[in-house]
Design a protein around this motif. Structure first.
Motif, PDB file in Angstrom:
ATOM      1  N   ALA A  54      -2.184  11.824 -10.791  1.00 27.58           N
ATOM      2  CA  ALA A  54      -0.536  11.933 -11.453  1.00 27.58           C
ATOM      3  C   ALA A  54       0.167  10.671 -11.372  1.00 27.58           C
ATOM      4  CB  ALA A  54      -0.191  12.929 -10.472  1.00 27.58           C
ATOM      5  N   ALA A  55      -0.067   9.557  -9.580  1.00 28.41           N
ATOM      6  CA  ALA A  55       0.515   8.945  -8.765  1.00 28.41           C
ATOM      7  C   ALA A  55       0.374   7.362 -10.302  1.00 28.41           C
ATOM      8  CB  ALA A  55       0.398   8.379  -8.182  1.00 28.41           C
ATOM      9  N   VAL A  56      -0.833   6.960 -10.498  1.00 30.65           N
ATOM     10  CA  VAL A  56      -1.733   5.963 -11.308  1.00 30.65           C
ATOM     11  C   VAL A  56      -0.670   6.172 -12.762  1.00 30.65           C
ATOM     12  CG1 VAL A  56      -3.330   5.002 -12.409  1.00 30.65           C
ATOM     13  CG2 VAL A  56      -3.219   5.332 -10.179  1.00 30.65           C
ATOM     14  N   ALA A  57      -0.980   7.804 -13.071  1.00 29.09           N
ATOM     15  CA  ALA A  57      -0.350   7.426 -14.421  1.00 29.09           C
ATOM     16  C   ALA A  57       0.912   7.782 -14.861  1.00 29.09           C
ATOM     17  CB  ALA A  57      -0.708   9.460 -15.155  1.00 29.09           C
ATOM     18  N   ASN A  58       2.045   7.719 -13.137  1.00 28.43           N
ATOM     19  CA  ASN A  58       3.761   7.765 -13.631  1.00 28.43           C
ATOM     20  C   ASN A  58       3.623   6.018 -13.575  1.00 28.43           C
ATOM     21  OD1 ASN A  58       6.297   8.257 -13.190  1.00 28.43           O
ATOM     22  ND2 ASN A  58       6.348   7.702 -11.332  1.00 28.43           N
ATOM     23  N   ALA A  59       3.120   5.495 -13.225  1.00 31.16           N
ATOM     24  CA  ALA A  59       2.888   3.917 -12.508  1.00 31.16           C
ATOM     25  C   ALA A  59       2.938   3.088 -13.306  1.00 31.16           C
ATOM     26  CB  ALA A  59       2.159   3.306 -11.099  1.00 31.16           C
ATOM     27  N   VAL A  60       1.988   3.371 -14.319  1.00 30.28           N
ATOM     28  CA  VAL A  60       0.791   2.962 -16.225  1.00 30.28           C
ATOM     29  C   VAL A  60       2.255   3.215 -16.665  1.00 30.28           C
ATOM     30  CG1 VAL A  60      -0.084   3.079 -17.266  1.00 30.28           C
ATOM     31  CG2 VAL A  60      -1.086   2.433 -15.025  1.00 30.28           C
ATOM     32  N   GLU A  61       2.810   4.619 -16.703  1.00 33.49           N
ATOM     33  CA  GLU A  61       3.932   5.119 -17.326  1.00 33.49           C
ATOM     34  C   GLU A  61       5.291   3.982 -17.581  1.00 33.49           C
ATOM     35  OE1 GLU A  61       6.983   8.702 -18.860  1.00 33.49           O
ATOM     36  OE2 GLU A  61       4.342   9.438 -18.088  1.00 33.49           O
ATOM     37  N   ASP A  90       1.053  -1.509   0.451  1.00 34.40           N
ATOM     38  CA  ASP A  90       0.118   0.004   0.072  1.00 34.40           C
ATOM     39  C   ASP A  90       0.828   0.972  -0.154  1.00 34.40           C
ATOM     40  OD1 ASP A  90      -2.613  -1.115   0.204  1.00 34.40           O
ATOM     41  OD2 ASP A  90      -2.472  -1.526   1.943  1.00 34.40           O
ATOM     42  N   ILE A  91       0.390   2.627  -0.283  1.00 33.37           N
ATOM     43  CA  ILE A  91       1.992   3.366  -0.868  1.00 33.37           C
ATOM     44  C   ILE A  91       0.901   4.784  -0.889  1.00 33.37           C
ATOM     45  CG2 ILE A  91       3.006   4.627  -2.598  1.00 33.37           C
ATOM     46  CD1 ILE A  91       3.839   1.707  -4.089  1.00 33.37           C
ATOM     47  N   GLU A  92       0.698   5.422  -0.017  1.00 35.37           N
ATOM     48  CA  GLU A  92       0.046   6.791  -0.251  1.00 35.37           C
ATOM     49  C   GLU A  92       0.619   7.699  -1.198  1.00 35.37           C
ATOM     50  OE1 GLU A  92      -1.705   9.749   2.829  1.00 35.37           O
ATOM     51  OE2 GLU A  92      -0.218   8.620   3.609  1.00 35.37           O
ATOM     52  N   VAL A  93      -0.011   8.281  -1.112  1.00 41.72           N
ATOM     53  CA  VAL A  93       0.151   9.310  -2.857  1.00 41.72           C
ATOM     54  C   VAL A  93      -0.092  10.849  -2.494  1.00 41.72           C
ATOM     55  CG1 VAL A  93       1.071   7.515  -4.649  1.00 41.72           C
ATOM     56  CG2 VAL A  93      -1.726   8.731  -4.305  1.00 41.72           C
ATOM     57  N   VAL A  94       0.079  11.745  -3.013  1.00 43.73           N
ATOM     58  CA  VAL A  94      -0.260  12.837  -2.766  1.00 43.73           C
ATOM     59  C   VAL A  94      -1.828  13.085  -3.936  1.00 43.73           C
ATOM     60  CG1 VAL A  94      -0.026  15.198  -2.635  1.00 43.73           C
ATOM     61  CG2 VAL A  94       1.347  14.872  -1.629  1.00 43.73           C
ATOM     62  N   PHE A 125      -0.505  -4.259  -6.265  1.00 45.17           N
ATOM     63  CA  PHE A 125      -0.567  -2.964  -4.996  1.00 45.17           C
ATOM     64  C   PHE A 125      -1.466  -1.775  -4.994  1.00 45.17           C
ATOM     65  CE2 PHE A 125       2.095  -1.698  -8.965  1.00 45.17           C
ATOM     66  CZ  PHE A 125       2.024  -0.429  -8.848  1.00 45.17           C
ATOM     67  N   CYS A 126      -1.371  -1.882  -4.527  1.00 43.47           N
ATOM     68  CA  CYS A 126      -2.396  -0.338  -3.931  1.00 43.47           C
ATOM     69  C   CYS A 126      -1.644   1.549  -3.672  1.00 43.47           C
ATOM     70  CB  CYS A 126      -2.744  -0.340  -3.135  1.00 43.47           C
ATOM     71  SG  CYS A 126      -4.574  -1.979  -3.357  1.00 43.47           S
ATOM     72  N   LEU A 127      -2.002   2.344  -4.843  1.00 45.84           N
ATOM     73  CA  LEU A 127      -2.165   3.396  -4.682  1.00 45.84           C
ATOM     74  C   LEU A 127      -3.691   4.350  -3.596  1.00 45.84           C
ATOM     75  CD1 LEU A 127      -0.507   4.297  -8.226  1.00 45.84           C
ATOM     76  CD2 LEU A 127       1.107   3.974  -6.246  1.00 45.84           C
ATOM     77  N   TYR A 128      -2.878   5.179  -2.607  1.00 46.05           N
ATOM     78  CA  TYR A 128      -4.285   5.385  -2.157  1.00 46.05           C
ATOM     79  C   TYR A 128      -3.972   7.159  -1.995  1.00 46.05           C
ATOM     80  CZ  TYR A 128      -2.550   4.707   2.036  1.00 46.05           C
ATOM     81  OH  TYR A 128      -1.592   4.483   3.323  1.00 46.05           O
ATOM     82  N   SER A 129      -5.293   7.528  -1.916  1.00 47.66           N
ATOM     83  CA  SER A 129      -4.932   9.196  -1.312  1.00 47.66           C
ATOM     84  C   SER A 129      -5.452   9.351  -0.436  1.00 47.66           C
ATOM     85  CB  SER A 129      -4.981   9.797  -2.480  1.00 47.66           C
ATOM     86  OG  SER A 129      -6.235  10.030  -2.836  1.00 47.66           O
TER      87      SER A 129
END
Length: 134
Positions: A98-105, A90-94, A130-134
């Motif tokens: 944008a974090a999803v787009a970066n990870a996909v890129e 689990d990764i907290e992002v602001v 894995f999970c991105l969350y804000s």
């Protein structure tokens, strides 16, 4: 845990002996290590023939990747009779978008099944959810 008495608050983190971490298996550990280094914006600390680890910058936790000669990625969402997710990061992002787009890129895949509005489930290049969350 035995041996912790040597690890006082003034002990240099590289001299400590109570390291702990998460180890992911992958057929190509170097590619997965580079992916996680870019996603987490952390340098690779050790990169060897059979795997390596990231320098998370503080504390005594680490993320490592090791070579798996036989590897079948977990299935998300779970399906009977197929390898399921045993754990995930689990990764907290602001900024979630944008974090999803970066990870996909960088090579992640957005999972088809998304169980929550404020969390995005992705698969790393080796297929670990894995999970991105804000």
């Amino acid at each position: 845990m035995r041996g912790r008495e040597r690890n006082g608050p003034d002990t240099d983190r590289w001299e400590r002996r109570d390291w702990w971490g998460v180890v992911l298996e992958a057929p190509d550990p170097h590619a997965l290590l580079a992916f996680w280094s870019a996603v987490l914006d952390r340098p690779i600390w050790r990169d060897e023939e059979d795997g390596g680890s990231l320098d998370l910058g503080e504390g005594v936790g680490y993320l490592a990747v090791q070579k798996a000669e036989v590897y079948e990625p977990p299935v998300w969402p779970p399906e009977r009779g197929r390898p399921g997710m045993q754990m995930h990061l689990d990764i907290e992002v602001v900024d979630l978008e944008a974090a999803v787009a970066n990870a996909v890129e960088l090579g992640a895949t957005l999972a088809d099944f998304q169980p929550q509005d404020d969390v995005r489930v992705l698969l790393d290049p080796a297929g670990h959810p894995f999970c991105l969350y804000s």
